[in-house]
Design an enzyme around this catalytic site. Structure first.
Site, PDB file in Angstrom:
ATOM      1  N   ILE A 107      -0.176   9.190   8.708  1.00 10.88           N
ATOM      2  CA  ILE A 107      -0.989   8.370   9.509  1.00 10.88           C
ATOM      3  C   ILE A 107      -0.435   7.160   9.339  1.00 10.88           C
ATOM      4  O   ILE A 107      -0.215   6.572   8.135  1.00 10.88           O
ATOM      5  CB  ILE A 107      -2.371   8.370   9.632  1.00 10.88           C
ATOM      6  N   HIS A 137       0.784   7.905   4.302  1.00 10.20           N
ATOM      7  CA  HIS A 137       1.427   7.183   5.253  1.00 10.20           C
ATOM      8  C   HIS A 137       2.817   7.369   5.483  1.00 10.20           C
ATOM      9  O   HIS A 137       3.383   6.663   6.202  1.00 10.20           O
ATOM     10  CB  HIS A 137       0.929   5.721   5.155  1.00 10.20           C
ATOM     11  N   GLY A 183      -4.828   2.149   8.010  1.00  6.36           N
ATOM     12  CA  GLY A 183      -6.157   1.504   8.947  1.00  6.36           C
ATOM     13  C   GLY A 183      -6.007  -0.076   8.910  1.00  6.36           C
ATOM     14  O   GLY A 183      -6.192  -0.720   9.862  1.00  6.36           O
ATOM     15  N   ASP A 193       0.947  -0.982  -0.037  1.00  7.07           N
ATOM     16  CA  ASP A 193      -0.056  -0.120  -0.008  1.00  7.07           C
ATOM     17  C   ASP A 193       0.941   1.310   0.033  1.00  7.07           C
ATOM     18  O   ASP A 193       1.285   1.537   1.101  1.00  7.07           O
ATOM     19  CB  ASP A 193      -0.889  -0.222   1.067  1.00  7.07           C
TER      20      ASP A 193
END
Length: 286
Positions: free
Chosen positions: A208, A193, A211, A188
């Site tokens: 961040i 990120h 998830g 990903d």
């Protein structure tokens, strides 16, 4: 409108061959924090190829990295700004145990498009099967800010009543400062990120955590503490992403074991006053 619901739903599914090796599984397990302590026998089943067990949430990255998410945003009828995209939820159905090495066919399509007023929600479904039959089905709920309001179906209500009583287990797991950088190697590559400038463009102070990394950490906690470490007992796993996690924070994972082969979970960020991170989280098991 950048999202044409009718076109997206009518588009032909995309199919492709995927494959994975024990190295991919080991990297995923390390990416979600496995291996602490490094010589713990319970951790070695995730980190040593000679005794490798595959955590079912590996299905979210197997073969092509976050199948159905980034690739789904290029489906016919879907043209969105990646900075407006958030992963709203994830559900996984495991049809049989995932082997440590495999080759399979992944078929992805837009299964639903919902109008939430100020946003659109795409349900991107990926079904994976090998020569022995179905392996797993992934549904990713993708929240696209600023793309709602065309008068479409709002979709089903997904909020659950809170679990009853005190949790059976409460655990804390530290997110390493470099964890998002490691986890993104599973496939990903969203710059949200890793790139501070991109994160600010998207409205965040800094990059961040994925998830799906929190998703994997939570399933591992449930399997290790309430399912005896038996990954093969997991039948389905679903969550709603209720808030962000920043690398370096501590996750508080509360687990409830309910009747009928169900584990409920709630996850929060300790340093931000137990701010919700995962909600409506359910593990179904044998």
């Amino acid at each position: 409108m950048p999202i044409d619901a009718a076109t997206a739903l009518a588009a032909e599914p995309r199919s492709g061959e995927i494959s994975w090796t024990p190295k991919d599984v080991l990297l995923y397990h390390l990416g979600i924090g496995a291996g602490l302590p490094a010589t713990d026998p319970d951790e070695l089943r995730y980190t040593l190829e000679s005794r490798l067990h595959v955590l079912p949430s590996f299905a979210t990255v197997a073969g092509s990295g976050a199948p159905g998410v980034i690739s789904g945003l290029s489906m016919p009828g879907v043209e969105v700004d990646l900075a407006r995209v958030l992963h709203g939820g994830q559900s996984l159905t495991v049809h049989r145990a995932i082997p440590a090495e495999g080759r399979a066919t992944a078929t992805s399509r837009v299964a639903a498009v919902y109008d939430k007023g100020k946003a659109a929600v795409l349900v991107l479904r990926t079904e994976v099967a090998d020569t022995d039959g179905p392996l797993w089905t992934n549904d990713a709920q993708i929240y696209v800010r600023g793309e709602g309001g065309w008068g479409g179906d709002r979709g089903p209500a997904t909020r659950l009543d809170p679990p009853a009583g005190p949790p059976d287990r409460t655990l804390e797991r530290t997110v390493r400062e470099d964890q998002a950088l490691l986890y993104r190697l599973c496939g990903d590559w969203n710059p949200l990120h890793a790139d501070p400038d991109f994160a600010k463009t998207a409205g965040f102070d800094r990059p961040i955590l994925h998830g799906l990394c929190t998703y994997g950490m939570t399933l591992k906690a449930a399997v290790d503490t309430l399912l005896g470490g038996e990954v093969s007992r997991v039948r389905a796993y679903a969550t709603r992403f209720a808030g962000v996690v920043y690398p370096g924070e501590t996750l508080r994972i509360r687990l409830w074991k309910e009747a009928g082969g169900v584990v409920r979970a709630e996850v929060s960020a300790v340093e931000r006053g137990d701010a919700p991170v995962l909600a409506d989280t359910v593990v179904r098991h044998s």
